[in-house]
Design a protein around this motif. Structure first.
Motif, mmCIF file in Angstrom:
data_model
loop_
_atom_site.group_PDB
_atom_site.id
_atom_site.type_symbol
_atom_site.label_atom_id
_atom_site.label_comp_id
_atom_site.label_asym_id
_atom_site.label_seq_id
_atom_site.Cartn_x
_atom_site.Cartn_y
_atom_site.Cartn_z
ATOM 1 N N ALA A 75 36.596 48.503 17.146
ATOM 2 C CA ALA A 75 37.928 48.113 16.678
ATOM 3 C C ALA A 75 37.833 46.991 15.652
ATOM 4 O O ALA A 75 38.547 46.997 14.646
ATOM 5 C CB ALA A 75 38.799 47.685 17.863
ATOM 6 N N ALA A 76 36.938 46.033 15.882
ATOM 7 C CA ALA A 76 36.777 44.929 14.943
ATOM 8 C C ALA A 76 36.249 45.429 13.608
ATOM 9 O O ALA A 76 36.680 44.949 12.543
ATOM 10 C CB ALA A 76 35.822 43.877 15.532
ATOM 11 N N LEU A 77 35.336 46.395 13.634
ATOM 12 C CA LEU A 77 34.816 46.983 12.398
ATOM 13 C C LEU A 77 35.924 47.688 11.626
ATOM 14 O O LEU A 77 36.072 47.495 10.416
ATOM 15 C CB LEU A 77 33.669 47.960 12.703
ATOM 16 C CG LEU A 77 33.108 48.733 11.516
ATOM 17 C CD1 LEU A 77 32.456 47.795 10.507
ATOM 18 C CD2 LEU A 77 32.119 49.786 11.981
ATOM 19 N N VAL A 78 36.719 48.490 12.321
ATOM 20 C CA VAL A 78 37.832 49.195 11.685
ATOM 21 C C VAL A 78 38.818 48.175 11.109
ATOM 22 O O VAL A 78 39.277 48.301 9.963
ATOM 23 C CB VAL A 78 38.544 50.134 12.684
ATOM 24 C CG1 VAL A 78 39.818 50.699 12.088
ATOM 25 C CG2 VAL A 78 37.600 51.254 13.104
ATOM 26 N N HIS A 79 39.123 47.147 11.867
ATOM 27 C CA HIS A 79 40.045 46.094 11.417
ATOM 28 C C HIS A 79 39.511 45.417 10.164
ATOM 29 O O HIS A 79 40.260 45.195 9.208
ATOM 30 C CB HIS A 79 40.235 45.092 12.553
ATOM 31 C CG HIS A 79 41.247 44.045 12.283
ATOM 32 N ND1 HIS A 79 40.921 42.801 11.822
ATOM 33 C CD2 HIS A 79 42.602 44.058 12.400
ATOM 34 C CE1 HIS A 79 42.015 42.085 11.683
ATOM 35 N NE2 HIS A 79 43.055 42.830 12.024
ATOM 36 N N LYS A 80 38.226 45.106 10.156
ATOM 37 C CA LYS A 80 37.601 44.445 8.999
ATOM 38 C C LYS A 80 37.665 45.328 7.749
ATOM 39 O O LYS A 80 38.038 44.871 6.670
ATOM 40 C CB LYS A 80 36.144 44.117 9.331
ATOM 41 C CG LYS A 80 35.372 43.474 8.215
ATOM 42 C CD LYS A 80 33.950 43.218 8.658
ATOM 43 C CE LYS A 80 33.081 42.793 7.487
ATOM 44 N NZ LYS A 80 31.687 42.643 7.868
#
Length: 85
Positions: A75-80
């Motif tokens: 999720a953090a990768l997608v958000h970034k």
């Protein structure tokens, strides 16, 4: 992108992973391990990545997935990536 957007990404991932997981009794949260707890294999992971790319209109580099182990990390990768777009 705000914290709400991150929460929406986590929710989408949890919803999709619930249907993909071979272990339906596992509760999916940001700290859930994709491989050891959910038994997500490489094919299912790639299918999930394609769905995420379509849903958020982004492109996730395959090499960025090498360090991803948990739902929260994905999720953090997608958000970034979405924030940078």
């Amino acid at each position: 992108m705000s914290e709400t957007d991150y929460d929406q990404i986590v929710q989408l991932l949890c919803d999709r992973l619930t249907s993909l997981s071979k272990v339906p009794e596992v509760s999916i949260a940001p700290e859930t391990n994709l491989i050891t707890q959910l038994s997500i294999d490489s094919i299912k992971l790639l299918n999930l990545i394609m769905e995420i790319e379509d849903a958020f209109d982004i492109s996730i580099p395959i090499n960025a997935l090498t360090d991803i182990q948990t739902v929260g990390e994905l999720a953090a990768l997608v958000h970034k990536i979405k924030s940078a777009a």
